[in-house]
Each structure stands twice: as C-alpha cells, then as structure tokens.
Write a protein that holds these residues in place. Structure first.
Motif, PDB file in Angstrom:
ATOM      1  N   GLU A   9       0.812  -1.216   0.000  1.00 42.26           N
ATOM      2  CA  GLU A   9       0.000   0.000   0.000  1.00 42.26           C
ATOM      3  C   GLU A   9       0.847   1.268   0.000  1.00 42.26           C
ATOM      4  O   GLU A   9       0.475   2.270  -0.615  1.00 42.26           O
ATOM      5  N   THR A  10       1.986   1.233   0.682  1.00 43.80           N
ATOM      6  CA  THR A  10       2.757   2.465   0.872  1.00 43.80           C
ATOM      7  C   THR A  10       4.199   2.396   0.382  1.00 43.80           C
ATOM      8  O   THR A  10       4.871   3.422   0.323  1.00 43.80           O
ATOM      9  N   GLU A  11       4.681   1.208   0.039  1.00 42.37           N
ATOM     10  CA  GLU A  11       6.096   1.055  -0.281  1.00 42.37           C
ATOM     11  C   GLU A  11       6.352   0.472  -1.663  1.00 42.37           C
ATOM     12  O   GLU A  11       7.463   0.046  -1.966  1.00 42.37           O
ATOM     13  N   VAL A  12       5.333   0.487  -2.504  1.00 42.56           N
ATOM     14  CA  VAL A  12       5.461  -0.005  -3.882  1.00 42.56           C
ATOM     15  C   VAL A  12       4.794   0.995  -4.809  1.00 42.56           C
ATOM     16  O   VAL A  12       3.691   1.478  -4.527  1.00 42.56           O
ATOM     17  N   LEU A  13       5.469   1.298  -5.931  1.00 43.39           N
ATOM     18  CA  LEU A  13       4.910   2.198  -6.948  1.00 43.39           C
ATOM     19  C   LEU A  13       5.165   1.597  -8.318  1.00 43.39           C
ATOM     20  O   LEU A  13       6.302   1.262  -8.657  1.00 43.39           O
ATOM     21  N   VAL A  14       4.112   1.458  -9.113  1.00 41.50           N
ATOM     22  CA  VAL A  14       4.215   0.923 -10.474  1.00 41.50           C
ATOM     23  C   VAL A  14       4.482   2.070 -11.443  1.00 41.50           C
ATOM     24  O   VAL A  14       3.872   3.149 -11.327  1.00 41.50           O
ATOM     25  N   THR A  15       5.370   1.852 -12.401  1.00 39.72           N
ATOM     26  CA  THR A  15       5.777   2.889 -13.346  1.00 39.72           C
ATOM     27  C   THR A  15       5.695   2.380 -14.779  1.00 39.72           C
ATOM     28  O   THR A  15       5.509   1.182 -15.014  1.00 39.72           O
ATOM     29  N   ALA A  16       5.852   3.292 -15.726  1.00 41.19           N
ATOM     30  CA  ALA A  16       5.878   2.928 -17.145  1.00 41.19           C
ATOM     31  C   ALA A  16       7.288   2.444 -17.489  1.00 41.19           C
ATOM     32  O   ALA A  16       8.096   3.146 -18.080  1.00 41.19           O
ATOM     33  N   GLY A  17       7.573   1.224 -17.077  1.00 46.61           N
ATOM     34  CA  GLY A  17       8.891   0.652 -17.276  1.00 46.61           C
ATOM     35  C   GLY A  17       9.902   1.212 -16.291  1.00 46.61           C
ATOM     36  O   GLY A  17       9.636   2.168 -15.556  1.00 46.61           O
ATOM     37  N   ALA A  18      11.089   0.596 -16.284  1.00 50.10           N
ATOM     38  CA  ALA A  18      12.154   1.096 -15.428  1.00 50.10           C
ATOM     39  C   ALA A  18      12.619   2.472 -15.877  1.00 50.10           C
ATOM     40  O   ALA A  18      13.094   3.265 -15.060  1.00 50.10           O
ATOM     41  N   THR A  19      12.466   2.783 -17.153  1.00 50.90           N
ATOM     42  CA  THR A  19      12.907   4.080 -17.655  1.00 50.90           C
ATOM     43  C   THR A  19      12.179   5.209 -16.939  1.00 50.90           C
ATOM     44  O   THR A  19      12.789   6.204 -16.518  1.00 50.90           O
ATOM     45  N   GLU A  20      10.861   5.086 -16.776  1.00 50.03           N
ATOM     46  CA  GLU A  20      10.142   6.118 -16.046  1.00 50.03           C
ATOM     47  C   GLU A  20      10.486   6.093 -14.565  1.00 50.03           C
ATOM     48  O   GLU A  20      10.571   7.140 -13.918  1.00 50.03           O
ATOM     49  N   ALA A  21      10.714   4.913 -14.024  1.00 51.58           N
ATOM     50  CA  ALA A  21      11.090   4.823 -12.616  1.00 51.58           C
ATOM     51  C   ALA A  21      12.390   5.587 -12.364  1.00 51.58           C
ATOM     52  O   ALA A  21      12.520   6.298 -11.358  1.00 51.58           O
ATOM     53  N   ILE A  22      13.346   5.441 -13.270  1.00 54.52           N
ATOM     54  CA  ILE A  22      14.610   6.169 -13.144  1.00 54.52           C
ATOM     55  C   ILE A  22      14.358   7.673 -13.248  1.00 54.52           C
ATOM     56  O   ILE A  22      14.838   8.464 -12.423  1.00 54.52           O
ATOM     57  N   ALA A  23      13.614   8.077 -14.269  1.00 55.61           N
ATOM     58  CA  ALA A  23      13.349   9.500 -14.478  1.00 55.61           C
ATOM     59  C   ALA A  23      12.618  10.105 -13.282  1.00 55.61           C
ATOM     60  O   ALA A  23      12.996  11.166 -12.767  1.00 55.61           O
ATOM     61  N   ALA A  24      11.558   9.441 -12.829  1.00 52.56           N
ATOM     62  CA  ALA A  24      10.778   9.986 -11.714  1.00 52.56           C
ATOM     63  C   ALA A  24      11.617  10.054 -10.443  1.00 52.56           C
ATOM     64  O   ALA A  24      11.519  11.025  -9.671  1.00 52.56           O
ATOM     65  N   SER A  25      12.442   9.043 -10.210  1.00 55.34           N
ATOM     66  CA  SER A  25      13.272   9.037  -9.006  1.00 55.34           C
ATOM     67  C   SER A  25      14.264  10.192  -9.025  1.00 55.34           C
ATOM     68  O   SER A  25      14.424  10.911  -8.025  1.00 55.34           O
ATOM     69  N   LEU A  26      14.935  10.387 -10.139  1.00 54.01           N
ATOM     70  CA  LEU A  26      15.956  11.426 -10.202  1.00 54.01           C
ATOM     71  C   LEU A  26      15.334  12.821 -10.209  1.00 54.01           C
ATOM     72  O   LEU A  26      15.848  13.750  -9.559  1.00 54.01           O
ATOM     73  N   LEU A  27      14.215  12.991 -10.903  1.00 56.00           N
ATOM     74  CA  LEU A  27      13.554  14.294 -10.904  1.00 56.00           C
ATOM     75  C   LEU A  27      13.003  14.631  -9.516  1.00 56.00           C
ATOM     76  O   LEU A  27      12.981  15.803  -9.115  1.00 56.00           O
ATOM     77  N   ALA A  28      12.570  13.611  -8.791  1.00 60.64           N
ATOM     78  CA  ALA A  28      12.005  13.855  -7.465  1.00 60.64           C
ATOM     79  C   ALA A  28      13.083  14.147  -6.421  1.00 60.64           C
ATOM     80  O   ALA A  28      12.882  14.990  -5.542  1.00 60.64           O
ATOM     81  N   LEU A  29      14.198  13.465  -6.505  1.00 63.47           N
ATOM     82  CA  LEU A  29      15.162  13.475  -5.405  1.00 63.47           C
ATOM     83  C   LEU A  29      16.322  14.442  -5.591  1.00 63.47           C
ATOM     84  O   LEU A  29      17.081  14.675  -4.646  1.00 63.47           O
ATOM     85  N   LEU A  30      16.457  15.021  -6.785  1.00 60.52           N
ATOM     86  CA  LEU A  30      17.595  15.891  -7.070  1.00 60.52           C
ATOM     87  C   LEU A  30      17.170  17.332  -7.280  1.00 60.52           C
ATOM     88  O   LEU A  30      16.059  17.606  -7.742  1.00 60.52           O
ATOM     89  N   GLU A  31      18.089  18.227  -6.964  1.00 57.56           N
ATOM     90  CA  GLU A  31      17.915  19.643  -7.246  1.00 57.56           C
ATOM     91  C   GLU A  31      19.197  20.175  -7.878  1.00 57.56           C
ATOM     92  O   GLU A  31      20.269  19.558  -7.757  1.00 57.56           O
TER      93      GLU A  31
END
Length: 398
Positions: A99-121
């Motif tokens: 419920e709180t620790e899993v997120l489905v993405t559009a492939g690993a490519t989006e997972a990488i993009a979303a992670s880096l865009l979210a966590l970096l400045e």
C-alpha cells in the motif's frame, strides 16, 4: 501554400539546453541501420521471441474482461503491487507494504526519471557507475544535477569497481548514488563485499541510493543481492526493476520501485506528472508473471547462459577480446585485436562488412576515449539467429 514553421522570437534553440548534448539515442540509430541493411540486430536489447504464452493470455483476458482498460490507480493496480511485494519477500527476504512502499511505473525508464527528478535539485551531485545506460545522463541533466562518473575498468577478463575511487568521488555536494547491478553494458554483478562497502559509505555520508536492478534474474555466476538488504540501506534506497527483461515483454513497459513510504511518496509526486498511469491491462498480467514457479527462472537463466556462450565463443573466434558477462544479456568486447580503434565507426561499418549490428560502448561514457574500443552485443535472440550472426562475424577473421 508555404510550409509552416514554428515562430521564432530569438536565436535561442528550441531544445532545452540541458538536453542539447544528447540527441537521438544510439539504439534508435543502430536499429534503423539494421532495418535499412537487413542486418541481424544484436544492438538493441530486446528478445526476438515473446515471453510465456500464459502471461500473454493473461493480458488478453484482462483486456477482454475490462481490467485496466480505463485509468488504473495512480500507484498501480493492487494485484500487481501485492505481487511485487511478495516477489521481494520470496527472493530476497525483504518485506514491503504494497500500500505504501510499492509504486508501479511505465517501465524502469520512467522509474529512473521519476526518481531522479524527485530526489535531485540543481547543485546536487550524482555518482553513477560508468559506462552507464544513456537515460541516466539525460535524467540527471533534466533534474539540473551534476553527474560524477566512477568508471568500471577492465581487469582480469571482467570489469571491476574501484571502491577507493568511489569513496574519493563523494563530496559534500553528493546527494545520491545511482547503481546498476547486474550492470549494463559490462555484465558486471557487484559482489556481497562490494555492496557492503557501498552500503557502509552511503550510511557514513548519509547518501540516498537509487538501484537499477532490471536484470536481477539474469545472473549466471553467483547471485543478485539487492543493496536494500544491507544494514542501514532499506530506509535510504529506491530499488527499481521491471517485467521487460525477466519475462520478455519489453513493449509492455511495466516497471516498479520499492522503497520506504517517504521515498515512494516523493517519487510518485514526480511520476504523476510524467505518465500519471500506464499499461493498465498489462499490470494484471505482470502480477501473474511475478508468481511464476522457480523453474521458470531456472530455465530462463540456463537458456540465456547457453546463448551467452554461443555468442561469446563466436566473438572470440572472430578475433575480439571478449569480456564474458556474469549477468544481463549483453557481452562487451574490445575491437583492438582486430586492428580497430573507433567503436562508433566500426559499428557503423559492420552491417556492410558482415550483416550484423552492435552498439559502441563509448556513448555510455562521459570520457568517450575510455570506451572507444568497446562494443556491446545482445544475446537475447533465438539460437539460430545467434549461430547465423557468429557465422557472419567469422568473415572478420577470414
């Protein structure tokens, strides 16, 4: 009527300057070259056969019964999130709350993009193992962060990580380590000792870690160990994987992250403005795939190991220096024994020389000279195709 053109208000280029250096991916260029010349495409990493029929049938059943044809839930359908959590427990003993620790993405490519865009400045530094998949560099650039490569170097017939070099690369500006194991393109699988040292460094310097583990089930010697399982790492690690490589349905684009709630929430905040949701019916099918029995994974590894050896032996016979991979479905070779020095020129000429396409590794390096003589080959093809490719490559030796 005159052709329409975009309005121009200044001399500024249309493309965001952060992306200006990237252009068209090498995979698009080489796959187009394969199609144009009728060559065997060992460049782009996609299988030439589909995955299990029962999983394809599950996708068809989902479409026909109305499962996922409309927008699925933002985090992913519950069945898939539960299956992902069960997979992490089954294979690695890692417990995650679906419920709180899993997120489905559009492939690993989006997972990488979303992670880096979210966590970096802007101003943050990201350490990435070089050579690295080209989307890493682009996503770090889009986030406005700075990429700091730590190079895997040839040693004893494989590519090795220098832990001292990794430690030296960390500065007060380092925000995140971006790791890929099993590693594309070198086939390196980080060992327990290496991962323990990386974990200790991340804890000591209070670093976030994003791990790309899409080849987790394609390990031929040793085993894959998620970094999140090491002391102090679960709370600071975003683990990424996907269905494409393991189940041979790369076009479905179903990926995921597992991480503690605060990190999942951060990544989801970025992901919702990328695709929002994707691959609805395929999510239900992948949920079934994740529950396949152990013999599926055993057979997959054995089949790919045999194919690895067919291509590796053929490349060696053709005159290449071969770095036999411990994981993934790629082989890196050095073209120096063939009297070649430029991998990009070699790959562009190869279709005319012997009807085979590969990818130059230099595009995966910041310092292109470090990979100038390396070429990557994919062996996730039918045995007959690999045998024909080996025969054609034999022309280089003749």
């Amino acid at each position: 009527m005159a052709p329409m053109s975009a309005p121009v208000s200044s001399d500024r280029p249309f493309l965001n300057r952060r992306l200006a250096a990237f252009g068209t991916t090498i995979f698009a260029e080489m796959s187009a070259l394969a199609a144009r010349t009728g060559s065997i495409n060992l460049g782009q990493g996609f299988p030439d056969t589909d995955g299990p029929a029962r999983i394809a049938e599950a996708a068809s059943r989902a479409v026909l019964t109305g499962l996922g044809n409309q927008y699925p839930p933002g985090p992913g359908v519950p069945e898939l999130r539960t299956a992902i959590a069960s997979h992490q427990q089954r294979f690695y003993g890692l417990g995650y709350d679906p419920e709180t620790e899993v997120l489905v993405t559009a492939g690993a490519t989006e997972a990488i993009a979303a992670s880096l865009l979210a966590l970096l400045e802007p101003g943050d530094e990201v350490i990435a193992l070089e050579p690295f998949y080209d989307s890493y560099a682009a996503c770090i650039a889009m986030a406005g962060a700075t990429r700091v490569p730590v190079t895997l170097r040839p040693h004893g017939g494989a590519f090795a990580l220098d832990l001292d070099e990794l430690r030296a690369a960390v500065t007060p500006r380092t925000r995140l380590l971006l790791l890929n194991t099993p590693h594309n393109p070198t086939g390196t699988v980080l060992t327990s000792g290496e991962l323990a040292a990386i974990a200790a460094l991340a804890v000591e310097r209070d670093l976030l870690v994003v791990t790309d583990e899409v080849y987790e089930h394609l390990v031929f010697e040793g085993s894959h160990l998620p970094l999140a399982g090491f002391p102090g790492m679960r709370e600071r690690t975003v683990t990424i994987s996907s269905a494409g490589k393991t189940y041979s349905f790369t076009g479905w684009k179903v990926g995921w992250i597992t991480a503690p709630p605060a990190l999942v929430s951060a990544v989801r905040s970025a992901k919702q403005f990328l695709t929002y949701v994707a691959s609805g019916p395929f999510q239900y099918a992948v949920a079934e795939a994740l529950n396949l029995p152990d013999d599926y994974y055993d057979t997959l590894r054995a089949d790919l190991a045999a194919k690895r050896d067919i291509l590796a032996d053929g490349l060696a016979a053709a005159g290449f220096q071969v770095f036999r991979p411990r994981g993934t479905y790629f082989i890196t070779t050095d073209i120096t024994p063939l009297g070649e020095k430029d991998g990009l020129a070699f790959c562009r000429a190869l279709p005319e020389r012997c009807g085979v396409v590969a990818v130059p590794n230099q595009v995966f390096y910041d310092d292109e000279s470090a990979g100038a003589t390396q070429v990557r080959w994919a062996f996730c093809k039918r045995t007959a195709v690999l045998a024909e490719a080996v025969d054609r490559l034999g022309r280089l030796a003749r």
